[in-house]
Write a protein that holds these residues in place. Structure first.
Motif, PDB file in Angstrom:
ATOM      1  N   ASN A 214       0.823  -1.205   0.000  1.00  0.00           N
ATOM      2  CA  ASN A 214       0.000   0.000   0.000  1.00  0.00           C
ATOM      3  C   ASN A 214       0.862   1.261   0.000  1.00  0.00           C
ATOM      4  O   ASN A 214       0.532   2.255  -0.666  1.00  0.00           O
ATOM      5  N   ARG A 215       1.953   1.221   0.752  1.00  0.00           N
ATOM      6  CA  ARG A 215       2.837   2.398   0.795  1.00  0.00           C
ATOM      7  C   ARG A 215       3.503   2.628  -0.558  1.00  0.00           C
ATOM      8  O   ARG A 215       3.694   3.770  -0.979  1.00  0.00           O
ATOM      9  N   ALA A 218       1.025   4.174  -2.776  1.00  0.00           N
ATOM     10  CA  ALA A 218       0.769   5.564  -2.385  1.00  0.00           C
ATOM     11  C   ALA A 218       1.778   6.533  -2.979  1.00  0.00           C
ATOM     12  O   ALA A 218       1.514   7.737  -3.059  1.00  0.00           O
ATOM     13  N   LYS A 501       3.560  14.557  -5.136  1.00  0.00           N
ATOM     14  CA  LYS A 501       2.953  13.345  -4.605  1.00  0.00           C
ATOM     15  C   LYS A 501       2.068  12.692  -5.660  1.00  0.00           C
ATOM     16  O   LYS A 501       1.644  13.333  -6.627  1.00  0.00           O
ATOM     17  N   THR A 505      -3.237   6.083  -8.102  1.00  0.00           N
ATOM     18  CA  THR A 505      -2.396   5.019  -8.668  1.00  0.00           C
ATOM     19  C   THR A 505      -3.311   3.916  -9.175  1.00  0.00           C
ATOM     20  O   THR A 505      -4.192   3.441  -8.443  1.00  0.00           O
TER      21      THR A 505
END
Length: 512
Positions: A214-215, A218, A501, A505
């Motif tokens: 997940n990171r 992100a 950022k 995604t």
């Protein structure tokens, strides 16, 4: 009729035939159309999901061509001893002591990220430092580089290291200068320690892996290549489970540790086996210089590469310092020159890191036909150390991305996480600005354009992993792996790139 249309975006496609666009259409897991906002209007129906990009940049998903996924996952809940968390050995002891307070006696404590350069004492912690914090718990403290760790006395006892322990070839057990006993600092000892320290439980591993995936999503990462030198069949099965349970969403290429090559071959798991979700990638070879001596030596590395080349494997050689890079390039050149049936551009043997490139070594790398997978993010995270420890003359040979681009060497980018933060924008910022997080400038003449930096983190990485037929471009027929950034990065100053950022995604047409 597309399932998804992304409109009003600054699309950088990485496709030289159509480098920019405004709209992208997706059906299922594939890109079906790329073009202008005006022309996309006719594609939209009541069943089409429409995403307004608000003029922000849309890119192919970032592809981290060199990461250690399970180590990154494990680091997320280990004791943080990185330079952002501690500034001295006393801080490390206090931080570990706090974890001891909530851990049962005899349970292992894992700590990560220390940097001897950044500690006030400017040295490695020792077993005795860690004993003060954890007298009754075994402790393993990993260096941020991934090539060193410190064990306390209880941990040394449990893994069987004493004053009479013979060092494995290519590894070093540091010792007290007076007594000669191990001081707890171990260099290149991961293979020795593998299996001697209890692994994380299946439940904890799966939870950490899901959080790690997940990171990565992100920060816009949609594909990874796991470059862990100890990758075994058991670890391959672990990755298969993580993929089938949907705990790992990134498309993954799994490198084989060279010491495990025969067990993979026996099972028919040769280079390229698997599918577009999880496949066997290159064979990872560590070429290091313990005590100033190359390991493996020049003759041995040539034999290893030649054998793997003949058997149809791509190799990925870890080589940091100039002597190691030179030996890696020589081995690759020799292997490909002796086998006309497998030219360099077809097999794409790789040099990982390629950190020091004085002119003579650069020439050898170019002549070898090797692909280079490097980490410009090290300039961002370690530029302060480079500026302090390396002469101005030698700094000019560090991470020579510009020279490699100019020579048309195949170039892919990765992070080497958990060694550094996996955020691709930190690497792109440093590739373009040659500036560290602390403002140090390293070899400014090796800067590349924004477009070239993005290409290395998308199409270049896909090429290094033999995936450029379906990844790395926004093009009809390619997989719909995309990242929408939070601004138009073509309209900002280079100094702002590290602040960019990912806002959306998408992997295989689905937002993750």
């Amino acid at each position: 009729e597309p399932d998804l249309v992304i409109r009003n975006s600054r699309v950088l496609t990485m496709d030289s035939q159509c480098p920019t666009a405004q709209s992208v259409a997706v059906k299922g897991d594939r890109i079906t159309w790329v073009g202008s906002d005006h022309d996309s209007e006719g594609l939209i129906s009541n069943n089409t999901q429409v995403i307004n990009g608000y003029g922000r940049t849309l890119l192919p998903g970032f592809h981290d061509a060199h990461i250690h996924f399970l180590a990154y996952a494990a680091s997320l809940h280990a004791v943080d001893c990185s330079p952002t968390a501690v500034s001295s050995i006393q801080d490390i002891k206090q931080t570990i002591a706090r974890r001891v307070g909530v851990t049962e006696a005899d349970q292992w404590i894992r700590a990560v990220g220390y940097s001897d350069f950044d500690l006030r004492e400017n040295r490695h912690p020792t077993r005795w430092d860690l004993d003060e914090a954890a007298p009754n718990n075994p402790v393993r403290l990993n260096h941020r580089s991934g090539h060193a760790c410190v064990l306390n006395s209880r941990a040394l006892e449990l893994v069987g290291i004493s004053g009479s322990t013979t060092e494995p070839q290519g590894s070093t057990i540091l010792r007290d200068l007076t007594s000669g006993v191990p001081n707890g600092v171990l260099l290149e000892m991961d293979e020795f320690l593998d299996g001697k320290i209890p692994p994380l439980t299946k439940t904890v591993l799966e939870s950490n892996a899901e959080e790690a995936s997940n990171r990565l999503a992100a920060v816009g990462i949609t594909s990874i290549q796991d470059a862990t030198a100890s990758n075994s069949v058991a670890r391959w099965e672990m990755f298969r489970t993580l993929k089938s349970d949907r705990r790992l969403t990134q498309r993954t290429s799994f490198m084989i540790g060279v010491s495990h090559i025969f067990e993979f071959s026996k099972l028919g798991l040769n280079f390229g086996a698997g599918n577009r979700e999880l496949k066997i990638g290159a064979t990872k070879i560590m070429l290091t210089e313990p005590g100033g001596q190359l390991h493996p030596g020049v003759t041995e590395i040539r034999e290893i590469v030649a054998d793997l080349h003949q058997r149809g494997f791509q190799v990925a050689i870890h080589a940091v310092n100039s002597d190691a890079v030179s030996a890696a390039a020589g081995a690759i050149k020799l292997a490909t020159s002796q086998s006309a049936s497998r030219p360099a551009n077809e097999v794409r043997h790789r040099i990982e890191h390629c950190s020091e490139l004085p002119p003579d070594v650069l020439r050898r790398v170019i002549a070898s036909g090797a692909v280079v997978v490097t980490q410009p993010g090290f300039i961002f995270s370690s530029g302060q150390r480079y500026a302090a420890d390396i002469s101005i003359r030698n700094q000019q040979w560090l991470y020579r991305i510009g020279a490699l681009q100019n020579a048309r060497v195949g170039l892919g980018f990765g992070s080497d996480a958990p060694v550094i933060d996996p955020n691709p924008m930190f690497g792109i910022y440093s590739a373009v600005s040659r500036t560290s997080a602390n403002g140090n400038h390293i070899a400014a003449n090796e800067a590349v354009s924004l477009a070239d930096a993005i290409e290395a983190y998308t199409l270049g990485s896909a090429y290094a992993g033999h995936s450029e037929s379906h990844l790395g471009m926004i093009k009809p027929g390619f997989l719909a792996d995309l990242v929408l950034l939070d601004r138009d990065i073509t309209a900002i100053e280079p100094s702002e790139l590290s602040e960019v950022k990912a806002s959306r995604t998408i992997i295989g047409g689905s937002e993750v």
